[in-house]
Design an enzyme around this catalytic site. Structure first.
Site, PDB file in Angstrom:
ATOM      1  N   THR A  26       0.841  -1.213   0.000  1.00 26.88           N
ATOM      2  CA  THR A  26       0.000   0.000   0.000  1.00 26.88           C
ATOM      3  C   THR A  26       0.871   1.256   0.000  1.00 26.88           C
ATOM      4  O   THR A  26       0.504   2.274  -0.571  1.00 26.88           O
ATOM      5  CB  THR A  26      -0.954   0.039   1.218  1.00 26.88           C
ATOM      6  N   PHE A  33      -6.983  -5.089  -0.200  1.00 24.30           N
ATOM      7  CA  PHE A  33      -8.383  -5.478  -0.386  1.00 24.30           C
ATOM      8  C   PHE A  33      -9.280  -4.968   0.731  1.00 24.30           C
ATOM      9  O   PHE A  33     -10.385  -4.517   0.496  1.00 24.30           O
ATOM     10  CB  PHE A  33      -8.491  -7.017  -0.454  1.00 24.30           C
ATOM     11  N   GLN A  99       1.591 -13.180  -0.974  1.00 17.66           N
ATOM     12  CA  GLN A  99       0.260 -13.316  -1.587  1.00 17.66           C
ATOM     13  C   GLN A  99       0.118 -12.307  -2.716  1.00 17.66           C
ATOM     14  O   GLN A  99      -0.866 -12.320  -3.434  1.00 17.66           O
ATOM     15  CB  GLN A  99      -0.822 -13.024  -0.551  1.00 17.66           C
ATOM     16  N   ASP A 102       2.137  -8.400  -7.482  1.00 14.11           N
ATOM     17  CA  ASP A 102       2.649  -7.158  -8.076  1.00 14.11           C
ATOM     18  C   ASP A 102       4.139  -7.161  -8.434  1.00 14.11           C
ATOM     19  O   ASP A 102       4.653  -6.182  -8.968  1.00 14.11           O
ATOM     20  CB  ASP A 102       2.335  -5.972  -7.148  1.00 14.11           C
ATOM     21  N   HIS A 117      -0.155 -16.565  -4.906  1.00 18.93           N
ATOM     22  CA  HIS A 117      -1.314 -16.251  -5.757  1.00 18.93           C
ATOM     23  C   HIS A 117      -0.903 -15.878  -7.173  1.00 18.93           C
ATOM     24  O   HIS A 117      -1.607 -15.151  -7.861  1.00 18.93           O
ATOM     25  CB  HIS A 117      -2.160 -15.132  -5.120  1.00 18.93           C
ATOM     26  N   CYS A 125      -2.697 -18.850 -22.288  1.00 16.06           N
ATOM     27  CA  CYS A 125      -3.923 -19.249 -22.973  1.00 16.06           C
ATOM     28  C   CYS A 125      -4.611 -20.385 -22.215  1.00 16.06           C
ATOM     29  O   CYS A 125      -3.978 -21.390 -21.874  1.00 16.06           O
ATOM     30  CB  CYS A 125      -3.591 -19.702 -24.393  1.00 16.06           C
ATOM     31  N   CYS A 151      -5.761 -15.849 -27.611  1.00 16.64           N
ATOM     32  CA  CYS A 151      -4.563 -16.438 -28.202  1.00 16.64           C
ATOM     33  C   CYS A 151      -4.885 -16.753 -29.676  1.00 16.64           C
ATOM     34  O   CYS A 151      -6.063 -16.771 -30.052  1.00 16.64           O
ATOM     35  CB  CYS A 151      -4.287 -17.710 -27.397  1.00 16.64           C
ATOM     36  N   CYS A 153      -4.979 -19.476 -31.048  1.00 16.90           N
ATOM     37  CA  CYS A 153      -5.816 -20.678 -31.142  1.00 16.90           C
ATOM     38  C   CYS A 153      -7.270 -20.383 -30.783  1.00 16.90           C
ATOM     39  O   CYS A 153      -8.123 -21.265 -30.862  1.00 16.90           O
ATOM     40  CB  CYS A 153      -5.259 -21.787 -30.246  1.00 16.90           C
ATOM     41  N   SER A 195      -4.128  -9.454   6.345  1.00 14.64           N
ATOM     42  CA  SER A 195      -5.212  -9.637   7.320  1.00 14.64           C
ATOM     43  C   SER A 195      -5.321 -11.112   7.712  1.00 14.64           C
ATOM     44  O   SER A 195      -6.033 -11.461   8.635  1.00 14.64           O
ATOM     45  CB  SER A 195      -6.540  -9.167   6.725  1.00 14.64           C
TER      46      SER A 195
HETATM   47  P1  NAD Z   1      -5.820  -7.734   2.935  1.00 13.76           P
HETATM   48  O1  NAD Z   1      -6.284  -6.536   2.178  1.00 13.76           O
HETATM   49  O2  NAD Z   1      -6.812  -8.720   3.363  1.00 13.76           O
HETATM   50  O3  NAD Z   1      -5.056  -7.245   4.243  1.00 13.76           O
HETATM   51  C1  NAD Z   1      -4.075  -6.255   4.195  1.00 13.76           C
HETATM   52  C2  NAD Z   1      -3.706  -5.948   5.625  1.00 13.76           C
HETATM   53  O4  NAD Z   1      -2.597  -5.080   5.613  1.00 13.76           O
HETATM   54  C3  NAD Z   1      -4.831  -5.255   6.403  1.00 13.76           C
HETATM   55  O5  NAD Z   1      -4.951  -5.882   7.658  1.00 13.76           O
HETATM   56  C4  NAD Z   1      -4.345  -3.821   6.532  1.00 13.76           C
HETATM   57  O6  NAD Z   1      -4.773  -3.233   7.746  1.00 13.76           O
HETATM   58  C5  NAD Z   1      -2.842  -3.992   6.504  1.00 13.76           C
HETATM   59  N1  NAD Z   1      -2.103  -2.870   5.968  1.00 13.76           N
HETATM   60  C6  NAD Z   1      -2.451  -2.056   4.928  1.00 13.76           C
HETATM   61  N2  NAD Z   1      -1.476  -1.172   4.687  1.00 13.76           N
HETATM   62  C7  NAD Z   1      -0.510  -1.403   5.615  1.00 13.76           C
HETATM   63  C8  NAD Z   1       0.741  -0.804   5.890  1.00 13.76           C
HETATM   64  N3  NAD Z   1       1.208   0.205   5.169  1.00 13.76           N
HETATM   65  N4  NAD Z   1       1.474  -1.283   6.909  1.00 13.76           N
HETATM   66  C9  NAD Z   1       1.028  -2.326   7.669  1.00 13.76           C
HETATM   67  N5  NAD Z   1      -0.161  -2.924   7.464  1.00 13.76           N
HETATM   68  C10 NAD Z   1      -0.904  -2.479   6.430  1.00 13.76           C
HETATM   69  O7  NAD Z   1      -4.655  -8.386   2.100  1.00 13.76           O
HETATM   70  P2  NAD Z   1      -4.102  -9.888   2.089  1.00 13.76           P
HETATM   71  O8  NAD Z   1      -4.128 -10.463   3.457  1.00 13.76           O
HETATM   72  O9  NAD Z   1      -2.848  -9.862   1.328  1.00 13.76           O
HETATM   73  O10 NAD Z   1      -5.192 -10.679   1.251  1.00 13.76           O
HETATM   74  C11 NAD Z   1      -5.759 -10.111   0.118  1.00 13.76           C
HETATM   75  C12 NAD Z   1      -5.580 -10.856  -1.190  1.00 13.76           C
HETATM   76  O11 NAD Z   1      -5.569  -9.851  -2.190  1.00 13.76           O
HETATM   77  C13 NAD Z   1      -4.288 -11.571  -1.378  1.00 13.76           C
HETATM   78  O12 NAD Z   1      -4.616 -12.839  -1.767  1.00 13.76           O
HETATM   79  C14 NAD Z   1      -3.553 -10.875  -2.529  1.00 13.76           C
HETATM   80  O13 NAD Z   1      -3.235 -11.819  -3.509  1.00 13.76           O
HETATM   81  C15 NAD Z   1      -4.546  -9.949  -3.131  1.00 13.76           C
HETATM   82  N6  NAD Z   1      -4.077  -8.561  -3.369  1.00 13.76           N
HETATM   83  C16 NAD Z   1      -2.799  -8.345  -3.803  1.00 13.76           C
HETATM   84  C17 NAD Z   1      -2.378  -7.033  -4.011  1.00 13.76           C
HETATM   85  C18 NAD Z   1      -0.967  -6.817  -4.495  1.00 13.76           C
HETATM   86  O14 NAD Z   1      -0.424  -7.662  -5.192  1.00 13.76           O
HETATM   87  N7  NAD Z   1      -0.339  -5.710  -4.121  1.00 13.76           N
HETATM   88  C19 NAD Z   1      -3.220  -5.977  -3.741  1.00 13.76           C
HETATM   89  C20 NAD Z   1      -4.528  -6.230  -3.309  1.00 13.76           C
HETATM   90  C21 NAD Z   1      -4.926  -7.549  -3.107  1.00 13.76           C
END
Ligand code: NAD
Length: 399
Positions: A26, A33, A99, A102, A117, A125, A151, A153, A195
């Site tokens: 973030t 999410f 997870q 990116d 993930h 494809c 694709c 195909c 989370s």
């Molecule tokens: P989640 O959104 O469920 O939880 C994120 C957690 O991080 C929350 O508890 C939030 O309070 C905390 N958080 C947010 N910013 C923070 C910061 N700067 N410092 C500390 N804590 C912070 O995310 P999740 O548990 O990863 O599960 C969501 C699913 O969404 C995953 O499977 C993932 O694949 C996918 N996802 C990925 C991306 C990405 O690739 N960047 C982005 C969004 C969702």
């Protein structure tokens, strides 16, 4: 809880796994999410990011998807990604399970990465499974109005992410297999920015003896965690790195030598002490062996190889572990005296008290004849569990 508590554990559990979620990205501008204002508030993921929606609503899937892909493509690694990569290269952190899709950990210099993930670097494809295109090619097709992108195909090109309804990828299975190979060893995991609500990855940390969570809000595994650092991922990890540098007398940390794992001795001693069970008739032998192990651990730590050539932080680790061994020795001396006559009688005493209780319970419950063998088994199992508890209470109740 503080970063200092985490550092203390780092000395004991070398090379912990790191497990990250959307919260680690973030600070790079990619919404997670579940935070307020996060992706969940704007789109329904089941509606837009599921295998079903790819077929039934490709317009929705690719329109929302492309928005996310663009913000991901433009994002840069932040302090959290960079510190994780640096500490891996210093052999302070171990492998990484993420997870996130990116690729920011790669941009931040991390390696040994398992992507639970998948990722969006490419799309494959769904029909022939042979053609893989880059994200740029996929985005161009979508921008040109080819929805869903296809694709040659004729099959749909799907980004290599795991969608709701998909099977878990090899990366996740491999990470699980790898940790389970080391199940006999004590290990730690540091969870950052998740989370811990998305299954099945959220149970991954439960394979570890020590769980440390760095997150800015509560998580689903807070009750199981040994250390919780409530804060920003970037700031907390930078704080960790700075404190490690402080421990190194302010100097940049050089990579730890590959075999620098003195903390395993503490784990071994700790486990062995917990195994002491007053019910075992050979408890005395075990304690005597422990005193011998403790004195050899003290010797090894006090004569640690190449001590004069080690950087300050390595010396600090060894000194810290030496002090822990002394604490263990004192604890053992205070709490367990093999000469103690009363202690020697403890097994029989406990057995009799518990046997009487179990007999009463079983008679009350079933009104049946009691099977002495089963009863004995039950009692021994019960005592096995309570053994260490009794020991750690300093055997207070028999005095
Ligand atoms: P989640 O959104 O469920 O939880 C994120 C957690 O991080 C929350 O508890 C939030 O309070 C905390 N958080 C947010 N910013 C923070 C910061 N700067 N410092 C500390 N804590 C912070 O995310 P999740 O548990 O990863 O599960 C969501 C699913 O969404 C995953 O499977 C993932 O694949 C996918 N996802 C990925 C991306 C990405 O690739 N960047 C982005 C969004 C969702």
């Amino acid at each position: 809880m503080s970063i200092i508590a985490l550092i203390d554990k780092l000395f004991i559990y070398p090379r912990p796994w790191v497990f990250t979620g959307a919260g680690v990205s973030t600070e790079s501008g990619i919404p997670d999410f579940r935070s307020p204002g996060g992706l969940w508030d704007k789109v329904d993921p089941m509606e837009n990011f599921s295998v079903r929606s790819l077929y039934t609503n490709p317009q929705g899937f690719f329109t929302h998807g492309i928005e996310m892909f663009k913000s991901i493509e433009a994002a840069e690694a932040n302090a959290a990604h960079i510190v994780i990569g640096e500490l891996q290269s210093k052999r302070i952190f171990g492998p990484l399970l993420t997870q996130n899709v990116d690729s920011l950990h790669q941009k931040g210099g991390a390696f040994n990465i398992y992507e639970a993930h998948g990722h969006i670097r490419t799309a494959t494809c769904l029909e022939c499974r042979e053609i893989t295109v880059s994200l740029a090619e996929l985005m161009k097709k979508v921008a040109d109005g080819e929805i869903p992108p296809r694709c040659d195909c004729g099959g749909i090109l799907k980004p290599d992410v795991i969608l709701f309804g998909d099977m878990m990828p090899d990366d996740f299975q491999e990470a699980c297999n790898l940790t389970r190979c080391f199940n006999s060893e004590d290990k730690m995991i540091i969870v950052v920015g998740s989370s811990l609500t998305v299954a099945p990855v959220n149970s991954f940390p439960l394979d570890f003896n020590e769980i440390c969570i760095i997150n800015n809000s509560s998580t689903a595994l807070d009750k199981q965690a040994n250390i919780i650092i409530n804060g920003s991922a970037g700031e907390s990890l930078l704080d960790l790195k700075n404190k490690l540098v402080e421990l190194n007398a302010g100097e940049e940390i050089k990579a730890f030598p590959p075999g620098f794992i003195p903390g395993v001795m503490i784990n071994y001693l700790d486990k062995a002490i917990k195994k002491i069970n007053p019910i075992l008739m050979e408890a005395d032998k075990l304690v005597n062996k422990l005193f011998t192990d403790i004195s050899s651990s003290k010797k090894i730590l006090s004569q640690y190889p190449l001590m004069d050539k080690r950087q300050t932080i390595e010396k600090a680790i060894i000194e810290n572990l030496y002090n822990k061994v002394i604490q263990m020795e004192n604890h053992l001396k205070e709490n367990y005296n093999p000469e103690d006559k009363e202690l020697a009688q403890l097994p029989e005493y406990l057995y009799n008290v518990l046997a009487a209780n179990f007999k009463l319970i079983i008679r009350y419950k079933s009104q049946n004849i009691i099977d002495e063998k089963v009863l004995k088994e039950l009692i021994l199992q019960f005592l096995g569990v309570t053994g260490f508890y009794i020991f750690s209470m300093g055997l207070a109740f028999i005095h």
